[in-house]
Design an enzyme around this catalytic site. Sequence first.
Site, PDB file in Angstrom:
ATOM      1  N   SER A 119      63.811   4.328  97.025  1.00 38.18           N
ATOM      2  CA  SER A 119      64.291   4.785  98.330  1.00 38.18           C
ATOM      3  C   SER A 119      65.704   5.348  98.265  1.00 38.18           C
ATOM      4  O   SER A 119      66.026   6.325  98.936  1.00 38.18           O
ATOM      5  CB  SER A 119      64.235   3.627  99.339  1.00 38.18           C
ATOM      6  OG  SER A 119      65.002   2.519  98.876  1.00 38.18           O
ATOM      7  N   LYS A 120      66.569   4.752  97.432  1.00 39.16           N
ATOM      8  CA  LYS A 120      67.948   5.230  97.362  1.00 39.16           C
ATOM      9  C   LYS A 120      68.103   6.434  96.441  1.00 39.16           C
ATOM     10  O   LYS A 120      69.140   7.076  96.423  1.00 39.16           O
ATOM     11  CB  LYS A 120      68.862   4.098  96.899  1.00 39.16           C
ATOM     12  CG  LYS A 120      68.965   2.954  97.907  1.00 39.16           C
ATOM     13  CD  LYS A 120      69.916   1.861  97.422  1.00 39.16           C
ATOM     14  CE  LYS A 120      70.021   0.740  98.437  1.00 39.16           C
ATOM     15  NZ  LYS A 120      70.914  -0.347  97.969  1.00 39.16           N
ATOM     16  N   ARG A 121      67.067   6.714  95.652  1.00 39.30           N
ATOM     17  CA  ARG A 121      67.152   7.815  94.691  1.00 39.30           C
ATOM     18  C   ARG A 121      66.390   9.052  95.129  1.00 39.30           C
ATOM     19  O   ARG A 121      66.458  10.085  94.475  1.00 39.30           O
ATOM     20  CB  ARG A 121      66.602   7.367  93.327  1.00 39.30           C
ATOM     21  CG  ARG A 121      67.456   6.361  92.591  1.00 39.30           C
ATOM     22  CD  ARG A 121      66.928   6.146  91.181  1.00 39.30           C
ATOM     23  NE  ARG A 121      66.791   7.408  90.476  1.00 39.30           N
ATOM     24  CZ  ARG A 121      65.759   7.684  89.680  1.00 39.30           C
ATOM     25  NH1 ARG A 121      64.779   6.822  89.514  1.00 39.30           N
ATOM     26  NH2 ARG A 121      65.703   8.843  89.051  1.00 39.30           N
TER      27      ARG A 121
END
Length: 440
Positions: free
Chosen positions: A241-243
């Site tokens: 999700s953060k990438r």
Amino acid sequence: MTTTRFAPSPTGYIHIGNLRTALMNFLIARQSGGEFILRIDDTDPVRSKEEYVEAIKEDLTWLGLHWDRIERQSLRLDRYAEAADKLRDMGRFYEAFETPTELDLKRKKQLNMGKPPVYDRAALSLSDAEKDALRAERGDGVWRFKLDQERIEWKDGILGDISIDAASVSDPVLIRGDGQVLYTLASVVDDTEMGVTNVVRGSDHVTNTATQIQIINALGGNVPEFAHHSLLTGPQGESLSKRLGTLSLRDLRAKGVEPMALLSLMARLGSADPVELQTQMAQLIDGFDISRFGAAPTKFDEADLYPLTAHYLQSLPLEAVRDRVDALGVPADLAEPFWLMARDNITTLEDLGGWWALCRDGAEPLIAPEDEEFVAQAMSMLPAMPFDESSWSTWTGTVKDATGRKGKGLFMPLRKALTGQERGPEMAALMPLLQVVRGR
């Protein structure tokens, strides 16, 4: 007719997770000769940007995922308003005024009591006078769909039989206090009116699907066949999700990933079938089977794209890359032999420049101290330029006869002296392309 859709929000660039959804819906439509709709979910006027709409179309076109028609949800607000009025008339739509802080306190209280943290429907008991007072104090409230508190069941194309107790789900907010229509309502209205028959999306939408099935039924629509694919993780199972912002399709394109390499991976990743490079879209379409996909989180590793890209490039004739070869300044008479020499030794097309630089400018010789005398002697026997297809065998034969060296001890020092590298193309193919030999 099978009709599918891809409904991105134009609030950023398409990433690898979005692609999975788009590709599956595209393949299902094409497999049956149906219709694939690109539906721009732009009901949020603040976050939606026209530059992202254009970027979405550009990325899909680059991949060859051509849509049959495009729809804009921002042009359909009147249809959503009519649906909302219909739900109000049916007693299935009600206004609620709780602040986020009040809702959070309610959830915490329910959890402490061991109850599911669902909305308690307190707004249903408000009198008209109380609603007017709250509206005057806080502004317009949100509009919630009143769920029938029964089990919602469907046969999912990937997850199998699904059964969700509507009593364990909050009545969904369909319209915000500022009047913005949310995805849950807009999507139902669009799917119904556009005749969407199949919906593939991420497993994080399973609860949304349950509530949307009730909304579809309330509005008299036909429930599509739903399939929820697993979510992607990193290669070690870590959250992506953060990438995802660094895994946008345009970033992968800038890194030289080829469309068919990307599509070949994503059309099989998470399924029971092995990933195999396909060079034609028709192969992907014919070989796709949604029932072969599993529910477990699916590991995605960007590194897997590069061997597929290299394999794809090896299959291409010169005509497919002529623009790139010409842009390097390769003379027309050398273009074909240059490409045939280079294509087996590149990972992406960006690597072509290095091979042409070697041919055009030569390379700094790489000579081990123990080979200096040998290389100097060999260079004195180098045939005159320009070289041809027999130059390598002629030269190495002459050097072998003169020095007695053979095998790796003969060929490796000569390769490194000419190319500055230990590995690379067949020297018989490379030598005719050399314009300059340094250190001779």
